[in-house]
Each structure stands twice: as C-alpha cells, then as structure tokens.
Scaffold this motif. Structure first.
Motif, mmCIF file in Angstrom:
data_model
loop_
_atom_site.group_PDB
_atom_site.id
_atom_site.type_symbol
_atom_site.label_atom_id
_atom_site.label_comp_id
_atom_site.label_asym_id
_atom_site.label_seq_id
_atom_site.Cartn_x
_atom_site.Cartn_y
_atom_site.Cartn_z
ATOM 1 N N TYR A 1 -5.978 -3.491 12.980
ATOM 2 C CA TYR A 1 -6.389 -2.285 13.792
ATOM 3 C C TYR A 1 -7.659 -2.613 14.864
ATOM 4 O O TYR A 1 -7.598 -2.033 16.047
ATOM 5 C CB TYR A 1 -6.800 -1.244 12.888
ATOM 6 C CG TYR A 1 -5.788 -0.768 12.126
ATOM 7 C CD1 TYR A 1 -4.516 -0.583 12.161
ATOM 8 C CD2 TYR A 1 -6.310 -0.315 10.655
ATOM 9 C CE1 TYR A 1 -3.326 -0.043 11.331
ATOM 10 C CE2 TYR A 1 -5.576 0.397 9.722
ATOM 11 C CZ TYR A 1 -4.074 0.411 10.194
ATOM 12 O OH TYR A 1 -3.124 0.987 9.258
ATOM 13 N N SER A 2 -8.403 -3.667 14.425
ATOM 14 C CA SER A 2 -9.586 -3.799 15.397
ATOM 15 C C SER A 2 -9.143 -4.211 16.706
ATOM 16 O O SER A 2 -8.155 -5.056 16.770
ATOM 17 C CB SER A 2 -10.383 -5.104 14.920
ATOM 18 O OG SER A 2 -11.331 -5.619 15.656
ATOM 19 N N HIS A 3 -9.949 -3.763 17.802
ATOM 20 C CA HIS A 3 -9.413 -4.086 19.141
ATOM 21 C C HIS A 3 -10.564 -5.457 19.665
ATOM 22 O O HIS A 3 -10.316 -5.771 20.873
ATOM 23 C CB HIS A 3 -9.960 -2.985 20.205
ATOM 24 C CG HIS A 3 -8.998 -1.695 19.849
ATOM 25 N ND1 HIS A 3 -9.584 -0.598 19.123
ATOM 26 C CD2 HIS A 3 -7.960 -1.631 19.828
ATOM 27 C CE1 HIS A 3 -8.775 0.178 19.038
ATOM 28 N NE2 HIS A 3 -7.555 -0.337 19.474
ATOM 29 N N LEU A 4 -11.280 -6.169 18.653
ATOM 30 C CA LEU A 4 -11.722 -7.220 19.097
ATOM 31 C C LEU A 4 -10.760 -8.236 19.438
ATOM 32 O O LEU A 4 -9.779 -8.452 18.748
ATOM 33 C CB LEU A 4 -12.501 -7.790 17.927
ATOM 34 C CG LEU A 4 -13.924 -7.391 17.196
ATOM 35 C CD1 LEU A 4 -14.269 -8.087 16.377
ATOM 36 C CD2 LEU A 4 -14.880 -7.545 18.657
ATOM 37 N N ARG B 1 -6.395 4.852 6.345
ATOM 38 C CA ARG B 1 -7.486 5.662 7.073
ATOM 39 C C ARG B 1 -8.721 4.940 7.055
ATOM 40 O O ARG B 1 -9.413 4.638 7.736
ATOM 41 C CB ARG B 1 -7.568 6.812 6.226
ATOM 42 C CG ARG B 1 -8.749 7.821 6.917
ATOM 43 C CD ARG B 1 -8.642 9.186 6.045
ATOM 44 N NE ARG B 1 -9.270 8.945 4.850
ATOM 45 C CZ ARG B 1 -10.507 9.060 4.607
ATOM 46 N NH1 ARG B 1 -11.540 9.098 5.750
ATOM 47 N NH2 ARG B 1 -11.250 8.888 3.380
ATOM 48 N N ILE B 2 -9.071 4.174 5.713
ATOM 49 C CA ILE B 2 -10.354 3.396 5.532
ATOM 50 C C ILE B 2 -10.315 2.204 6.318
ATOM 51 O O ILE B 2 -11.325 2.051 7.028
ATOM 52 C CB ILE B 2 -10.550 3.179 4.018
ATOM 53 C CG1 ILE B 2 -10.725 4.338 3.061
ATOM 54 C CG2 ILE B 2 -11.740 2.337 3.967
ATOM 55 C CD1 ILE B 2 -11.975 5.406 3.459
ATOM 56 N N ASN B 3 -9.157 1.670 6.338
ATOM 57 C CA ASN B 3 -9.185 0.477 7.065
ATOM 58 C C ASN B 3 -9.276 0.656 8.473
ATOM 59 O O ASN B 3 -9.885 0.029 9.377
ATOM 60 C CB ASN B 3 -7.816 -0.348 6.999
ATOM 61 C CG ASN B 3 -7.862 -1.466 5.910
ATOM 62 O OD1 ASN B 3 -8.355 -2.610 6.121
ATOM 63 N ND2 ASN B 3 -7.784 -1.011 4.631
ATOM 64 N N LYS B 4 -8.958 1.760 9.170
ATOM 65 C CA LYS B 4 -9.335 2.173 10.466
ATOM 66 C C LYS B 4 -10.794 2.379 10.645
ATOM 67 O O LYS B 4 -11.385 2.146 11.822
ATOM 68 C CB LYS B 4 -8.399 3.497 10.901
ATOM 69 C CG LYS B 4 -7.041 3.369 11.211
ATOM 70 C CD LYS B 4 -6.304 4.350 11.739
ATOM 71 C CE LYS B 4 -4.895 3.988 11.893
ATOM 72 N NZ LYS B 4 -3.965 4.929 11.768
ATOM 73 N N ARG B 5 -11.389 2.807 9.642
ATOM 74 C CA ARG B 5 -12.796 3.175 9.707
ATOM 75 C C ARG B 5 -13.457 1.764 9.803
ATOM 76 O O ARG B 5 -14.517 1.490 10.739
ATOM 77 C CB ARG B 5 -13.392 3.947 8.623
ATOM 78 C CG ARG B 5 -13.477 5.312 8.872
ATOM 79 C CD ARG B 5 -14.161 6.078 7.652
ATOM 80 N NE ARG B 5 -15.490 5.586 7.523
ATOM 81 C CZ ARG B 5 -16.087 5.788 6.274
ATOM 82 N NH1 ARG B 5 -15.685 6.643 5.290
ATOM 83 N NH2 ARG B 5 -17.348 5.233 6.023
ATOM 84 N N ILE B 6 -13.070 0.915 8.915
ATOM 85 C CA ILE B 6 -13.604 -0.518 8.776
ATOM 86 C C ILE B 6 -13.271 -1.179 10.349
ATOM 87 O O ILE B 6 -14.191 -1.800 10.917
ATOM 88 C CB ILE B 6 -13.137 -1.411 7.834
ATOM 89 C CG1 ILE B 6 -13.198 -0.637 6.427
ATOM 90 C CG2 ILE B 6 -13.578 -2.814 7.677
ATOM 91 C CD1 ILE B 6 -12.384 -1.506 5.292
ATOM 92 N N ALA B 7 -12.106 -0.864 10.915
ATOM 93 C CA ALA B 7 -11.846 -1.658 12.204
ATOM 94 C C ALA B 7 -12.726 -0.931 13.295
ATOM 95 O O ALA B 7 -13.187 -1.923 13.976
ATOM 96 C CB ALA B 7 -10.497 -1.088 12.353
#
Ligand code: UDP
Length: 424
Positions: free
Chosen positions: A146-149, A116-122
């Motif tokens: 998770y990042s879409h970059l 969950r926190i890693n999704k926020r960071i992403a």
C-alpha cells in the motif's frame, strides 16, 4: 508521523566494531563484504517487523542494524506499535498459522481489519525516508504494497510456508509477488508462482558477538538458575527455550519427560518461554494449558512471566546450564534457538521441522526425532553417555562456526540491497 503512530522506532544501544566481526570471515569474503558496503555508503535501509522483542526476527534485527551502521550504511528498525488496535495480532497470528499449513478460517471482517491496519502502517511508512524498505513477515506485509514510497521493497518471509493453505496463498500472493525481492530461509518454502529472478534464500544465523551467545561454565549457569529459577543444581537438566506456541510442541516435551522420569527420576525439565513477543497473543492460552499439565510435577519448571528476571540473561544461562537441549518443533522457519544451543556446544535433540533438519544431521551433530517416545529414548541415551554428549556438542559448535554465523548473513544482506539499487 501522527501522534498515534502504528510504528515505533526500535532504539538500539548495541554497537559493534567492524574489526570484531570481519575477523570471522575468510580474506575473500572480507574483501567482498567491504566492497559491497562501499557501494552502499549514504544509502538508507529500513526494516519493519511485528515486535521489538521475542522471537527470531527481533533477534536478527537487533544485531543486523548495528552491523549495517558500523559499515557506514544508515539503517533503522521500526516495529508495529504493541498497542495497535484491538485484535490485529490475533488476526496476524491466524495468518501466520495458515501460512504454516494450519486449517484456520479467517473471516471477511478479519481480513478487512488486517487491511485497515496495514493501510495505517503504510501511511506511516510514507513518512520514513529510505532507499530500501524491508518488510519482515506477514504482519506488515500489505503495508509494503500500500505504501506510496517509490523505493525498492523487499519481503522477508521467515516462516515455513512449504504447506501453506491454498486460500491464504491466493490472498497473499499478489502482494508478495509485487515486491522487488522476496527472501525465504529455505528453498523448500518457495512457491513456483513467484518469479525466480526475485527470490533469494538467506540461511539465518546467530551473532557470535551478542550477549545471548555468551558461553559460561555449566557450574556458573546452574547456580544462576538455582538463584533465579529455583532449579536445584544436583540433578540432570533438560531445557527447551521457545515461545509457548503449539508449533514448538511443549506438550510433546512433557510427554517425553514423563517417560524419561521412569528410568531417571532425578532429572529436571525447564521450559523457558518468556512472554515478550507482542505479536503472539495465543501464548497465554498455550502457557495455561501447559501449566495445567505440569502442575503436579515439581520436577518441571516453567518460565513465562519474567517477574524481575532478566529474560535475555536467563535464557543465555539456561542454554549454558542444560545437559541436553531439546527443540521439539513440528514447524520452524529455521529455529535460532537450535543454533544458539549448538554454538554453546550443547547436544540438541530437535523435532522434525524443516528448519531444524537444516541444522542437525541426525546422529552427527545432534538428533532429530519424530515422537515423544523417540525423544525420550534419545534423552535417556544421552543422559547415560556424557562422552557422546560432548562429541555431539563439539560437532554442533563446528557446524555453526562453518555455516550459521552472522557475518555471512550480513554479506547476503549487502548483496541484496545492492542488487535492488543497481537497476534503479
Ligand atoms: N528467546 C528468548 N527467551 C525465551 C524464548 C525465546 O530469548 O524465553 C529467543 C531465543 O533465544 C531466540 C528467539 O527468541 O533468539 C527465538 O527464535 P527462533 O528462530 O528459535 O523462533 P521464533 O520464536 O522466531 O519462532
């Protein structure tokens, strides 16, 4: 970025002039470095890690970012917000320990919180513009996935993963393997199921231009420690600098020290481990245990809460003041504290950790020991032999000069970024 950001930009005041570090490279390497830098003009590199202070990764980024900027490469560093929700850093501490081979259990609920926190960071990462995204260590590892970059992504693993628990590796492997490049500090830490094409080995290094690496006379350093730490100047001094962490084995240092005291009662021990790293909540418990063991010994000095002290200056002075530096770690991705002391011409006695064995060749430029008894024996040997201390210290300095200085690491980084961008 939203107001409650999961990442905080680290503001760096340090600056560096290329001329000051280019002179530390051979003519061939200097040319190579400038050529690599020229290909990266206008490119932007962003590093992410767990904490802005405390620990080796923060130490490296504090120098790396100004070096890159000085070469005309836009770069920034973001650390995870120290006030991030609840028990995130307790969970990532467990993941870190499991990666280093500890038998820890991470529950389904803890994994869910980590994700969950890693999704926020992403989500926050997606608002940061860059060409190369560099993720350091497991705390923000999943965020990079998770990042879409749609950018090149590099994962830097700074810890000893040679004995990683199977279940942790199974969980993390798909994400690690998805990065464009994966960097370890030793080939011993690489697992066969990662693409060889993606893996790079970067040997960590210290920045000789950083304030931490200042060399002062022993006399000045001892009077500083007397003034700011209450350590008398007229007795031999053993120092270990490191976070209060079980892998650094401070208990083993105290056990060895007690043995040394029986033949050298005037000796003093300083364990310097300022509580700066926000990603290491376990430090408080380790410190309390060590403080309880040391409580009856006025000869042992512990430094944990900075309480008006300047941790950087105090650490640098302690490394200069010691007669012998000890780093009794059982696991160490590298152990910059060893390099820092060796650079200051100190005789260092290290534990058997892989990162330490990489730096110390037993008997040539320091000692490597396995038990408190062996540690005590080497301390006694060196306390009674100033000439041997000096010889080991000189050899240690030469080792660092030849192998572990920052400009070489900067060149490794430039080559890596370029190879990432070449095939876009
Ligand atoms: N450090 C410090 N003061 C302390 C403890 C550690 O300045 O009280 C610094 C130390 O000088 C080194 C880094 O934190 O630069 C620790 O890096 P290392 O690679 O030795 O270990 P890590 O903490 O990353 O496991």
């Amino acid at each position: 970025m939203p107001s409650q950001t999961s990442l905080k930009k680290v503001i760096l005041r340090e600056s560096v002039k290329p001329a000051d570090f280019l002179k530390l490279l051979s003519a061939r390497r200097k040319k190579e470095l400038l050529s690599q830098a020229s290909y990266l003009q206008g490119k932007r590199v962003v590093h992410i890690n767990a904490t802005a202070a405390g620990g080796g990764v923060a130490e490296i980024l504090k120098s790396l970012i100004p070096y890159l900027r000085s070469l005309g490469i836009e770069s920034d560093w973001y650390a995870i917000n120290p006030n991030i929700d609840g028990n995130f850093f307790t969970i990532t501490n467990k993941i870190h320990n499991a990666l280093q081979g500890a038998a820890v259990k991470i529950s389904g609920r803890e994994w869910a919180e980590y994700e969950r926190i890693n999704k926020r960071i992403a989500a926050d990462l997606d608002t940061i513009d860059c060409d190369v995204l560099a993720i350091n260590d497991p705390q923000p590892l999943f965020a990079g996935c998770y990042s879409h970059l749609n950018k090149r992504k590099v994962y830097f693993s700074h810890i000893d993963t040679s004995a990683v628990s199977k279940s942790i590796w199974k969980k993390l492997h798909p994400c690690i393997a998805s990065y464009d490049k994966i960097v370890f500090s030793s080939s011993d830490f690489v697992h066969g199921d990662l693409s060889r094409r993606k893996v790079k080995i970067f040997v960590p290094s210290i920045d000789p231009l950083a304030a931490k690496q200042t060399i002062v006379s022993k006399k000045e350093a001892r009077s500083y420690l007397q003034k700011h730490g209450g350590i008398p100047t007229d007795c031999p001094l053993i120092v270990q600098v490191s976070r209060f962490d079980v892998w650094k084995n401070p208990l083993g240092v105290i056990q060895a020290f007690r043995i040394v005291q029986s033949s050298c009662p005037e000796v003093r021990l300083a364990l310097v481990g300022f509580n700066e790293a926000k990603d290491n909540p376990a430090a408080v418990a380790v410190y309390k245990d060590i403080a309880a063991v040391a409580a009856k010994s006025r000869e042992i000095f512990l430094f944990f809460n900075s309480m008006g002290k300047n941790p950087l200056e105090f650490t640098m002075m302690a490394q200069n003041a010691a007669d012998i530096v000890v780093q009794n770690s059982t696991k160490e991705g590298f152990g910059l504290v060893v390099t820092e002391a060796m650079w200051k011409r100190q005789p260092v006695i290290g534990g058997p950790a892989s990162g330490i064995r990489r730096q110390i060749q037993n008997g040539r430029n320091g000692f490597v020991v396995k038990t408190p008894e062996e540690l005590a024996q080497k301390i006694v040997l060196l306390l009674s032999n100033p000439k041997r201390r000096k010889l080991l210290g000189e050899a240690a300095r030469k080792t660092v000069f030849e192998k572990f200085l920052f400009p070489r690491l900067v060149l490794d980084h430039l080559k890596l970024y370029r190879s990432c961008l070449r095939y876009q």
